[in-house]
Enzyme design. Structure first.
Site, PDB file in Angstrom:
ATOM      1  N   GLU A  86       0.861  -1.199   0.000  1.00 18.75           N
ATOM      2  CA  GLU A  86       0.000   0.000   0.000  1.00 18.75           C
ATOM      3  C   GLU A  86       0.893   1.244   0.000  1.00 18.75           C
ATOM      4  O   GLU A  86       2.079   1.150   0.338  1.00 18.75           O
ATOM      5  CB  GLU A  86      -0.865   0.019   1.260  1.00 18.75           C
ATOM      6  CG  GLU A  86      -1.786  -1.173   1.339  1.00 18.75           C
ATOM      7  CD  GLU A  86      -2.751  -1.091   2.518  1.00 18.75           C
ATOM      8  OE1 GLU A  86      -2.708  -0.109   3.284  1.00 18.75           O
ATOM      9  OE2 GLU A  86      -3.543  -2.037   2.644  1.00 18.75           O
ATOM     10  N   PRO A  87       0.302   2.387  -0.288  1.00 16.85           N
ATOM     11  CA  PRO A  87       1.118   3.614  -0.263  1.00 16.85           C
ATOM     12  C   PRO A  87       1.851   3.787   1.075  1.00 16.85           C
ATOM     13  O   PRO A  87       2.982   4.259   1.109  1.00 16.85           O
ATOM     14  CB  PRO A  87       0.085   4.720  -0.488  1.00 16.85           C
ATOM     15  CG  PRO A  87      -1.007   4.059  -1.268  1.00 16.85           C
ATOM     16  CD  PRO A  87      -1.063   2.640  -0.784  1.00 16.85           C
ATOM     17  N   ARG A  94      10.404 -16.034  -2.518  1.00 20.69           N
ATOM     18  CA  ARG A  94      11.702 -15.374  -2.696  1.00 20.69           C
ATOM     19  C   ARG A  94      12.702 -16.184  -3.522  1.00 20.69           C
ATOM     20  O   ARG A  94      13.384 -15.604  -4.388  1.00 20.69           O
ATOM     21  CB  ARG A  94      12.273 -15.001  -1.319  1.00 20.69           C
ATOM     22  CG  ARG A  94      11.601 -13.759  -0.794  1.00 20.69           C
ATOM     23  CD  ARG A  94      11.892 -13.434   0.638  1.00 20.69           C
ATOM     24  NE  ARG A  94      11.184 -12.208   0.993  1.00 20.69           N
ATOM     25  CZ  ARG A  94      10.884 -11.819   2.223  1.00 20.69           C
ATOM     26  NH1 ARG A  94      11.238 -12.571   3.253  1.00 20.69           N
ATOM     27  NH2 ARG A  94      10.237 -10.711   2.445  1.00 20.69           N
ATOM     28  N   GLY A  98      30.848  -2.321 -23.762  1.00 17.53           N
ATOM     29  CA  GLY A  98      31.164  -0.928 -24.069  1.00 17.53           C
ATOM     30  C   GLY A  98      29.965  -0.150 -24.589  1.00 17.53           C
ATOM     31  O   GLY A  98      28.853  -0.291 -24.073  1.00 17.53           O
ATOM     32  N   GLU A 154       9.139  -8.367  -3.544  1.00 17.70           N
ATOM     33  CA  GLU A 154       9.053  -9.487  -2.585  1.00 17.70           C
ATOM     34  C   GLU A 154      10.000  -9.289  -1.407  1.00 17.70           C
ATOM     35  O   GLU A 154      10.586 -10.236  -0.887  1.00 17.70           O
ATOM     36  CB  GLU A 154       9.250 -10.815  -3.295  1.00 17.70           C
ATOM     37  CG  GLU A 154       8.412 -10.798  -4.558  1.00 17.70           C
ATOM     38  CD  GLU A 154       7.754 -12.051  -4.982  1.00 17.70           C
ATOM     39  OE1 GLU A 154       7.907 -13.047  -4.296  1.00 17.70           O
ATOM     40  OE2 GLU A 154       7.083 -12.013  -6.023  1.00 17.70           O
TER      41      GLU A 154
HETATM   42  C1  LIG Z   1       7.446  -3.831 -10.364  1.00 14.34           C
HETATM   43  C2  LIG Z   1       6.913  -4.081  -8.999  1.00 14.34           C
HETATM   44  C3  LIG Z   1       5.995  -5.094  -8.816  1.00 14.34           C
HETATM   45  C4  LIG Z   1       5.457  -5.315  -7.525  1.00 14.34           C
HETATM   46  N1  LIG Z   1       4.499  -6.285  -7.366  1.00 14.34           N
HETATM   47  C5  LIG Z   1       3.855  -6.377  -6.162  1.00 14.34           C
HETATM   48  C6  LIG Z   1       2.723  -7.252  -6.020  1.00 14.34           C
HETATM   49  O1  LIG Z   1       2.329  -7.965  -6.945  1.00 14.34           O
HETATM   50  N2  LIG Z   1       2.097  -7.279  -4.827  1.00 14.34           N
HETATM   51  C7  LIG Z   1       2.486  -6.519  -3.768  1.00 14.34           C
HETATM   52  O2  LIG Z   1       1.844  -6.597  -2.709  1.00 14.34           O
HETATM   53  N3  LIG Z   1       3.566  -5.688  -3.871  1.00 14.34           N
HETATM   54  C8  LIG Z   1       4.241  -5.599  -5.050  1.00 14.34           C
HETATM   55  N4  LIG Z   1       5.312  -4.734  -5.192  1.00 14.34           N
HETATM   56  C9  LIG Z   1       5.741  -3.930  -4.048  1.00 14.34           C
HETATM   57  C10 LIG Z   1       7.096  -4.346  -3.498  1.00 14.34           C
HETATM   58  O3  LIG Z   1       7.025  -5.577  -2.846  1.00 14.34           O
HETATM   59  C11 LIG Z   1       7.559  -3.203  -2.599  1.00 14.34           C
HETATM   60  O4  LIG Z   1       7.897  -2.136  -3.462  1.00 14.34           O
HETATM   61  C12 LIG Z   1       8.743  -3.551  -1.744  1.00 14.34           C
HETATM   62  O5  LIG Z   1       8.354  -4.438  -0.728  1.00 14.34           O
HETATM   63  C13 LIG Z   1       9.386  -2.314  -1.084  1.00 14.34           C
HETATM   64  O6  LIG Z   1       8.439  -1.475  -0.541  1.00 14.34           O
HETATM   65  P1  LIG Z   1       8.477   0.089  -0.870  1.00 14.34           P
HETATM   66  O7  LIG Z   1       8.605   0.242  -2.320  1.00 14.34           O
HETATM   67  O8  LIG Z   1       7.310   0.722  -0.213  1.00 14.34           O
HETATM   68  O9  LIG Z   1       9.815   0.601  -0.209  1.00 14.34           O
HETATM   69  P2  LIG Z   1      10.001   1.204   1.265  1.00 14.34           P
HETATM   70  O10 LIG Z   1       9.476   0.250   2.271  1.00 14.34           O
HETATM   71  O11 LIG Z   1       9.483   2.590   1.289  1.00 14.34           O
HETATM   72  O12 LIG Z   1      11.588   1.221   1.358  1.00 14.34           O
HETATM   73  C14 LIG Z   1      12.390   2.247   0.774  1.00 14.34           C
HETATM   74  C15 LIG Z   1      13.839   1.915   1.047  1.00 14.34           C
HETATM   75  O13 LIG Z   1      14.060   1.851   2.461  1.00 14.34           O
HETATM   76  C16 LIG Z   1      14.607   0.598   2.821  1.00 14.34           C
HETATM   77  N5  LIG Z   1      14.050   0.170   4.106  1.00 14.34           N
HETATM   78  C17 LIG Z   1      12.763   0.141   4.479  1.00 14.34           C
HETATM   79  N6  LIG Z   1      12.647  -0.322   5.737  1.00 14.34           N
HETATM   80  C18 LIG Z   1      13.902  -0.587   6.167  1.00 14.34           C
HETATM   81  C19 LIG Z   1      14.453  -1.087   7.375  1.00 14.34           C
HETATM   82  N7  LIG Z   1      13.676  -1.434   8.403  1.00 14.34           N
HETATM   83  N8  LIG Z   1      15.798  -1.223   7.458  1.00 14.34           N
HETATM   84  C20 LIG Z   1      16.597  -0.899   6.421  1.00 14.34           C
HETATM   85  N9  LIG Z   1      16.133  -0.422   5.250  1.00 14.34           N
HETATM   86  C21 LIG Z   1      14.812  -0.262   5.120  1.00 14.34           C
HETATM   87  C22 LIG Z   1      14.181  -0.340   1.706  1.00 14.34           C
HETATM   88  O14 LIG Z   1      15.055  -1.452   1.623  1.00 14.34           O
HETATM   89  C23 LIG Z   1      14.250   0.560   0.496  1.00 14.34           C
HETATM   90  O15 LIG Z   1      15.590   0.631   0.063  1.00 14.34           O
HETATM   91  C24 LIG Z   1       5.890  -4.515  -6.437  1.00 14.34           C
HETATM   92  C25 LIG Z   1       6.835  -3.507  -6.647  1.00 14.34           C
HETATM   93  C26 LIG Z   1       7.333  -3.269  -7.896  1.00 14.34           C
HETATM   94  C27 LIG Z   1       8.308  -2.149  -8.091  1.00 14.34           C
END
Ligand SMILES: Cc1cc2nc3c(=O)[nH]c(=O)nc-3n(C[C@H](O)[C@H](O)[C@H](O)COP(=O)(O)OP(=O)(O)OC[C@H]3O[C@@H](n4cnc5c(N)ncnc54)[C@H](O)[C@@H]3O)c2cc1C
Length: 379
Positions: free
Chosen positions: A126-127, A242, A338, A362
């Protein structure tokens, strides 16, 4: 006895997937990458070889393949195109919650839909809830014999195309992640709308969208397991999924290595073939060692799973390592090739963009490292 070789049956599936990739995926991968269109003809074609829902149990008409065999097939699909592999993998990801917690009726509904050729989606993110899945704000309120779901999901793979979803929603927000529950939700339910479609850097043959749920009613019988079991189901699902992401990463890395090998054999600069440079040879050797190690880690995690042993740590390791390898190997491939490597005329440019997602979805690779460290420090 440790058996690191594929069984004859697994080799047959590998050959089948390799042929499918050669004939149906590779010739069109560049086009889908350019247009971002959904690869419907490939989705249709994979049904003909019976690999549209590899996890579906035999009693519901599926092939019921074990996870290691699935990883072998997925590596081949990803060798052709990681976007296509992600699309075709969506049915596996969404089916794990049903395998983990579904009752007979739920399995019949879910696998009935997928085996008949439908597509599944997994809606957790979610957002305001990405890495922290426990922060899900979508709610499901019980009303009589139904649950009413309200909320917004984002980045949902195949969201605009799928027929059936696993949706995670809170049945008790005060309990935080312990209040999370998982539901089967059919696409045709009133109140579901598709929002923003992502225009992505890579895996452009996959569809990624926002989904809004406004007073979406599902029968109470669509709750998987019991109320409050959603977080556990989500985490177990990710453990299962995973290594499959790891297999996608291995496929991408192997494709980049093969592209490089072909290139250095034919490229002559200043009269000398690039393949004769020892520095280039060492790079190729390093890339090959990494690809092999990543594949072994994927298969070891899945061998543990197959044997019914704990594999959560190994699953996280396989995903994180293979994804990092995919990024390193594709970037190295671009370097070795390259200017051509940087051009859209080469295949490695796409491979490098596709590799990046394996470090993100994931559970990001940072989150995998947290999972691994927690296991190490717990013991
Ligand atoms: C192409 C694509 C397909 C996807 N498909 C699905 C799907 O089918 N279903 C679904 O439910 N989701 C899906 N996702 C969502 C995906 O699983 C999430 O984007 C992912 O889990 C990361 O969440 P976020 O983008 O909100 O990053 P955030 O949680 O906002 O993290 C931002 C950064 O902070 C780091 N971070 C966050 N928390 C910590 C912590 N505690 N310690 C250290 N570092 C941290 C993260 O590693 C990352 O580098 C998809 C995403 C993409 C881009």
């Amino acid at each position: 006895m440790v058996d690191l070789l594929l069984t004859p049956e697994q080799q047959r599936y590998q050959e089948l997937a390799r042929k499918f990739t050669r004939e149906k995926i590779i010739p069109v991968a560049g086009t889908y990458d350019r247009t971002g269109e959904f690869p419907w003809p490939i989705v249709e074609a994979v049904k003909e070889i019976g690999l549209n829902c590899m996890t579906a149990p035999k009693e519901y008409g599926g092939p019921e393949l074990d996870s290691l065999t699935i990883s072998v097939i997925v590596e081949e699909f990803a060798y052709g195109c990681a976007g296509v592999a992600t699309t075709l993998g969506g049915n596996g990801l969404s089916s794990y919650p049903v395998l983990i917690a579904g009752n007979e009726e739920q399995k019949r509904l879910f696998f009935g839909t997928l085996v008949a050729g439908g597509l599944g989606g997994f809606a957790l993110t979610e957002p305001g809830a990405g890495s922290d899945a426990g922060a899900v704000a979508t709610v499901a309120r019980r009303q009589g014999d139904e649950y009413v779901i309200n909320g917004t999901k984002c980045f949902i793979t195949t969201g605009a195309m799928a027929d059936i979803f696993i949706v995670f929603a809170s049945t008790n927000t005060a309990l935080k992640h312990r209040g999370l529950s998982a539901f089967i939700v059919e696409r045709e339910r009133e109140g579901i709308t598709i929002g923003h479609e992502e225009h992505k850097m890579g895996i452009r043959a996959s569809n990624t969208v926002e989904m809004r749920f406004k007073d979406v009613r599902v029968p109470a019988g669509h709750l998987l397991g019991r109320e409050g079991e959603g977080f556990k189901i989500a985490m177990q699902t990710l453990d299962m999924a995973r290594p499959i992401v790891g297999a996608i990463a291995v496929g991408v890395a192997r494709a980049a290595l093969d592209e490089c090998i072909n290139y250095v054999k034919s490229r002559r600069d200043g009269g000398r073939p690039l393949a004769s440079e020892q520095l280039v040879q060492f790079k190729l050797a390093d890339m090959a060692m990494k690809v092999e190690t990543a594949r072994l880690m994927v298969r070891r995690a899945l061998a543990l799973k197959g044997a019914g042993l704990p594999y959560s740590k190994e699953s996280a390791m396989a995903k994180a390592y293979a994804a990092d390898v995919a990024m390193e190997v594709t970037a190295e491939a671009v370097a070795i090739m390259g200017a051509l490597g940087y051009s859209k005329d080469s295949r490695v440019e796409k491979l490098m963009r596709d590799a990046k997602i394996t470090q993100i979805y994931e559970g990001t690779n940072q989150i995998q490292r947290i999972v691994i460290a927690n296991h190490l420090l717990r013991g």
